[in-house]
Scaffold this motif. Structure first.
Motif, PDB file in Angstrom:
ATOM      1  N   GLU A 178       0.922  -1.134  -0.065  1.00 46.45           N
ATOM      2  CA  GLU A 178       0.008   0.080   0.036  1.00 46.45           C
ATOM      3  C   GLU A 178       0.726   1.357  -0.093  1.00 46.45           C
ATOM      4  O   GLU A 178       0.491   2.154  -0.725  1.00 46.45           O
ATOM      5  N   ILE A 187       2.092   1.989  -3.437  1.00 44.99           N
ATOM      6  CA  ILE A 187       0.981   2.376  -4.119  1.00 44.99           C
ATOM      7  C   ILE A 187       0.709   3.929  -3.705  1.00 44.99           C
ATOM      8  O   ILE A 187       0.538   4.854  -4.693  1.00 44.99           O
ATOM      9  N   MET A 188       0.859   4.159  -2.719  1.00 45.88           N
ATOM     10  CA  MET A 188       0.581   5.835  -2.217  1.00 45.88           C
ATOM     11  C   MET A 188       1.855   6.546  -2.723  1.00 45.88           C
ATOM     12  O   MET A 188       1.432   7.923  -3.280  1.00 45.88           O
ATOM     13  N   TYR A 218       2.619  12.624   4.321  1.00 48.72           N
ATOM     14  CA  TYR A 218       1.123  12.387   4.086  1.00 48.72           C
ATOM     15  C   TYR A 218       0.948  10.837   4.036  1.00 48.72           C
ATOM     16  O   TYR A 218      -0.114  10.556   4.610  1.00 48.72           O
ATOM     17  N   LEU A 241       3.321   5.790  -5.658  1.00 47.80           N
ATOM     18  CA  LEU A 241       3.094   5.949  -7.323  1.00 47.80           C
ATOM     19  C   LEU A 241       2.063   6.954  -7.457  1.00 47.80           C
ATOM     20  O   LEU A 241       2.060   7.332  -8.491  1.00 47.80           O
ATOM     21  N   VAL A 242       0.850   7.045  -6.617  1.00 51.90           N
ATOM     22  CA  VAL A 242       0.036   8.026  -7.034  1.00 51.90           C
ATOM     23  C   VAL A 242       0.441   9.543  -6.422  1.00 51.90           C
ATOM     24  O   VAL A 242      -0.273  10.444  -6.724  1.00 51.90           O
ATOM     25  N   GLY A 243       1.648   9.508  -6.254  1.00 50.12           N
ATOM     26  CA  GLY A 243       2.224  11.046  -5.967  1.00 50.12           C
ATOM     27  C   GLY A 243       2.026  11.580  -4.545  1.00 50.12           C
ATOM     28  O   GLY A 243       1.858  12.793  -4.415  1.00 50.12           O
ATOM     29  N   ALA A 244       1.630  10.559  -3.529  1.00 47.84           N
ATOM     30  CA  ALA A 244       1.594  11.270  -2.093  1.00 47.84           C
ATOM     31  C   ALA A 244       2.949  11.450  -1.592  1.00 47.84           C
ATOM     32  O   ALA A 244       3.848  10.642  -1.746  1.00 47.84           O
ATOM     33  N   GLU A 245       2.910  12.548  -0.794  1.00 43.17           N
ATOM     34  CA  GLU A 245       4.411  12.913  -0.201  1.00 43.17           C
ATOM     35  C   GLU A 245       4.343  11.971   0.986  1.00 43.17           C
ATOM     36  O   GLU A 245       3.507  11.496   1.508  1.00 43.17           O
ATOM     37  N   ASN A 246       5.879  11.774   1.559  1.00 46.84           N
ATOM     38  CA  ASN A 246       6.049  11.198   2.241  1.00 46.84           C
ATOM     39  C   ASN A 246       5.384  11.122   3.714  1.00 46.84           C
ATOM     40  O   ASN A 246       5.118  10.207   4.473  1.00 46.84           O
TER      41      ASN A 246
END
Lengths: 226, 307
Positions: free
Chosen positions: B214, B217-218, B227, B220-225
């Protein structure tokens, strides 16, 4: 838009997975990358997403060398790329709605935008009625449509799809390909890997054929020749 | 902006916590065991401290004076002793009081009392009972009493004996037992706390290990560390908070049982100790739980956020 410049990737103690690749993908193109298993398709995708580092050469997204980006800039780059995988890669603990909302939250979108856009995109992929379901409650085709909805929600410049129809039956495969074609018609660049001849032929656009890590064909007319 | 992000992180952490069911349950269970050990150590320290201070209280030194010693001289010595920083308390027993105590102690011993009655005068002298602040200080007090240049140059002829030399072995022995018990208590506490922390850290690391997919995946969808990390830290803090409540609840019947069954053995009422120190114990356990949960999660996620 995306440039591979003399890119080589060798995994420890193995033959090169990619061998001196030079490739350009222009804005608005729909490129299918085909080849047998082990031809290097997934490695090529992973290099664009910076899930792997090249052994030699550089990969550019517009003017940025992807593998020299700082962590913060890499996050921004990833927001410009929508990803779809064969195994869907959905967040299992989040509902269909939340999976898409997460991508929007990660991009810093407001709560109001999320409340408007998520139901809209779910409607586009015909999943409005499955909004509050978890991925385990969805069929394979539904999962892939959800993954596509997540990939397009932030209006990326490019969508990268690694074997997106690999786990789908012919009907769902057809539906997914139609969605990709529509997205491409709206101007989004698409890079798709597959070894499904029917998919390549129904798309009918540029096809790059990989074999043992080398580009052996680059056809503009959607031919699948291996 | 920061407010909105914080709200989303907390909401996401809460949802993950609620939806993770078995994993949350297992983590709370392990966290509870950890906090139970930490709280148990607080109680053990209390019992140890109580027992040691009781033992310490039993150690004293008595200076016996000759029967001819004048009371005013004894009081001079008493006052001099009281000025010493090592001395906690000096209590005076007069010759008459000593006789009364002797008679009282031997009230069933007819022969001894009869022999005492034969004597025309009181054979017992007055005494000073000295309590030091610390058992290790008796030696220096006695040295002062006996020293030629010490406290009572002219008092030597009125002192009959000082029972320190008889008690020296016992006092030294007690000293080493008390010091040993204190160091051992500290060492055992430290080992148990470290062990519990490692177990809790590994449990949380394991739960996060299962979500590594997960996390990727997070990313890969561009979430900052921050977050990605945030909800895991919130989840860790929730494990700690729930475990705190469970631990404090468990200690209610436990301390009641100790009150009913073990008060003679321990010499301390655990229930009263728990209730009178409830807020301090709550604070220690709650802060330990929150910090352990948050720090464990932070380090466990960090492993998967490295690029």
């Amino acid at each position: 838009m995306i440039y591979f410049n003399n890119v080589t990737k060798t995994y420890a103690g193995d033959l090169p997975a990619l061998d001196n690749i030079n490739l350009t993908v222009g804005a608005g193109e729909f490129v299918s990358i085909v080849g047998h298993s082990g031809a290097g398709k997934t490695t090529l995708i992973k290099l664009i997403l910076r899930e792997e580092e090249p052994t030699g050469g550089s990969v550019f997204f517009e003017s940025s060398d992807i593998h020299r980006l700082k962590s913060k800039d890499l996050t921004k780059l990833r927001r410009k790329i929508g990803v779809v995988f064969q195994d869907f890669k959905l967040l299992p603990n989040k509902t269909a709605y939340e999976n898409i909302a997460f991508a929007m939250e990660a991009a810093g979108k407001s709560d109001e935008d999320i409340a408007t856009d998520v139901p809209h995109v779910l409607e586009l992929v015909d999943l409005a009625h499955r909004m509050m379901h978890f991925p385990t409650q969805l069929s394979g085709g539904e999962k892939q449509r959800l993954a596509i909805a997540r990939a397009i929600i932030n209006q990326p410049d490019v969508i990268i799809a690694d074997e997106p129809t690999g786990n789908l039956d012919p009907i769902n495969t057809y539906e997914v390909v139609q969605i990709f074609k529509k997205i491409n018609d709206l101007g989004t660049t698409i890079i798709l890997t597959t070894h499904n001849r029917g998919v390549v032929e129904s798309i009918g656009k540029r096809v790059i054929t990989l074999d043992r890590g080398k580009i052996v064909r680059d056809d503009a007319d959607g031919r699948y020749v291996i | 902006m920061a407010m909105r992000e914080t709200k989303r992180i907390f909401r996401s952490g809460l949802k993950n916590f609620a939806r993770s069911g078995t994993v949350s349950f297992a983590s709370i269970l392990i966290s509870t065991i950890t906090l139970f050990v930490v709280a148990g150590l607080i109680f053990t320290q209390a019992v140890l401290h109580h027992s040691l201070s009781q033992i310490e209280d039993k150690v004293d030194v008595t200076v016996y004076f000759t029967t001819v010693a004048e009371e005013n001289k004894i009081f001079t010595i008493k006052e001099s002793l009281e000025t010493l920083p090592e001395v906690l308390l000096v209590s005076y027993t007069s010759a008459d009081e000593a006789l009364a105590l002797f008679r009282d102690r031997h009230q069933n011993d007819y022969l001894t009392l009869q022999a005492l009655d034969e004597l025309s005068e009181n054979p017992l002298g007055a005494s000073l009972n000295i309590k030091a602040k610390n058992p290790s200080q008796y030696e220096s007090i006695v040295n002062l009493l006996e020293g030629e240049e010490g406290l009572i140059k002219d008092g030597a002829q009125i002192i009959d004996k000082i029972n320190y030399h008889q008690n020296k072995v016992v006092i030294d022995r007690l000293n080493s037992i008390i010091n040993g018990a204190k160091s051992l208590g500290f060492f055992v506490t430290l080992v148990l706390v470290v062990m519990s922390i490692i177990i809790m850290f590994n449990t949380i690391r394991l739960t996060i290990h299962f979500t590594r997919e997960e996390i990727s995946i997070m990313r890969l969808v561009g979430a900052e560390n921050k977050y990605i990390r945030g909800p895991f830290i919130v989840e860790g803090m929730l494990y700690g908070s729930v475990a705190t409540i469970v631990t404090l609840l468990i200690y209610i019947p436990v301390t009641l049982w100790f009150k009913n069954k073990m008060i003679d053995f321990l010499g301390i009422d655990m229930w009263s100790y728990y209730m009178s120190n409830f807020f301090q114990i709550f604070f220690i356990i709650f802060v330990s739980g929150l910090l352990l949960g948050a720090i464990s999660s932070f380090f466990a996620v960090r492993k998967y956020l490295r690029n």
